[in-house]
Design an enzyme around this catalytic site. Sequence first.
Site, mmCIF file in Angstrom:
data_model
loop_
_atom_site.group_PDB
_atom_site.id
_atom_site.type_symbol
_atom_site.label_atom_id
_atom_site.label_comp_id
_atom_site.label_asym_id
_atom_site.label_seq_id
_atom_site.Cartn_x
_atom_site.Cartn_y
_atom_site.Cartn_z
ATOM 1 C CE LYS A 1 -3.867 1.950 2.534
ATOM 2 N NZ LYS A 1 -4.779 1.938 3.764
ATOM 3 C CB SER B 1 -8.445 0.789 5.535
ATOM 4 O OG SER B 1 -9.244 2.007 5.327
ATOM 5 C CB SER C 1 -8.034 3.726 2.868
ATOM 6 O OG SER C 1 -7.399 3.126 3.629
HETATM 7 N N1 GLN Z 1 -13.073 4.077 6.198
HETATM 8 C C1 GLN Z 1 -12.191 4.225 7.556
HETATM 9 C C2 GLN Z 1 -12.239 5.944 7.607
HETATM 10 O O1 GLN Z 1 -12.685 6.380 6.576
HETATM 11 C C3 GLN Z 1 -11.306 3.637 7.662
HETATM 12 C C4 GLN Z 1 -10.016 3.953 6.985
HETATM 13 C C5 GLN Z 1 -8.922 3.259 7.555
HETATM 14 O O2 GLN Z 1 -9.226 2.154 8.124
HETATM 15 N N2 GLN Z 1 -7.785 3.613 7.252
HETATM 16 O O3 GLN Z 1 -11.603 6.194 8.552
#
Ligand code: GLN
Length: 475
Positions: free
Chosen positions: A76, A175, A151
């Site tokens: 990532k 994410s 994400s």
């Molecule tokens: N969807 C969550 C957020 O927007 C999770 C993001 C993540 O785990 N990095 O914060």
Amino acid sequence: MHKKTLKEIIGLLEKKEVSSEEAVKSCLDNIEKNKHLNALNYVNADNAIKQAREIDARRARGERVGALAGAPLIIKDNICTEGIPTTCSSKMLQNFIPVYNATVVEKLLAEDAIILGKANMDEFAMGSSNLSSYTGPVRNPYNNDYVSGGSSGGSCASVSANLAYAALGSDTGGSIRQPASFCGAVGVKPTYGTVSRHGLIALSSSFDQIGPITKNVEDAAFMTQIISGYDERDNISYRGEYPSLEIDHEFSFKDKKIGVPKEFLDLLLDQDVKAITRKQLDLLSDEGAQIIEMSMKTLEYAIPVYYVLGCAEAASNLGRFDGIKYGYRSQDFEDLIDLYFKSRTQGFGKDVKLRILVGNFALSKGNFDAYFKKAQKVQTLIKQEFDQAFEKCDLIITPTTPTPAFKINLDQEDAQSRYICDVFTAPVNIAGNAAISVPAGASSKGLPIGLQIIAPSLGEKLMFDAAYAFERIRQ
Ligand code: GLN
């Protein structure tokens, strides 16, 4: 060849039935064919081929090679890779090339893995759709009109479309698990503190965790084992024992107690997710598991707690991007304050700015006690409720997400309406436990749906054994 699982390709490489160069080139061809997915921000093609040839030569000479020798992997784009751009899919870090590797990358390289590319993501890991990426959305491999989730959308789409044999993502509120569920991959959020975050560009330090995304559960356990371990460079790193995560192939659900939070089931409005979750719970019950419907009252506060603490920490962590030391710098400014102001205004996208504003609001004098402190107290209550739940059951099972993937629609994108995506996953980050998302079926539109298996802190062994057994028996 790119369709093999990680363990399969490693087996073929070990037997010299396939060379690492062939494995890398097969993935590179497939990356080319799947460019429309927009899963990768950077392809490390030349270096990967060079590295593959070196590993092939070492193997040919009979030298000892690592456990991942010659296997191409995707990382990532918020995990630092020495000499390879690491952008967080943000204009702010568009030209950032780290001078060091994250601990997890060091660990993969120590096992002779090959870094094939960097995965697209929601900007600074904020989001559930990959629509906030500066480099554009990632498309779902199952249906290109749909989102990959986020994400870690690029990492999950990469594994699902066989661009590499496995990937790393980061999970702060879901994410890894949410996009894994949307893309039909396996995704793991390890116990907080068991995988070093040194070299991960921080989002919310109380919740951030790096984890693997793979094609099956066995690969996930294998990757988790490799990247786990104490690291003095991460101040919350766990110092105790790390048990072997080798899968027990004889594991049975007989007499296992599976907790299902009633509050979660009540939230299930999507008929496909509801039906598949029910069906899989019935299957586990047929296998001898005892399904215990339990009430976890604090769960309804998980999303507000996550977004208050998460935004506050993000605001503080992102304070370092000021246009001076590194990152985007506005060229047209009047004085120092104006330089900060313009660099941050131009360098960050809309969702990131929104969270910085919310976070600084929660941290400001006068609001700190009412928001930040209160959210921390509720975090403790949520943790306690998970601990109490695990006195009554071995594992907790939920759907990973309330709906399957949704359509890509940049015009109507509204970050807040997506906060509900995290409803089943964020509580696990708040409590610090381990969890895995495993493919459980498909929606009427043919989009994947995942099941989340939550274990107590440090309960990875049981979690992987159960997930593996589920993967075998699921219909
Ligand atoms: N969807 C969550 C957020 O927007 C999770 C993001 C993540 O785990 N990095 O914060």
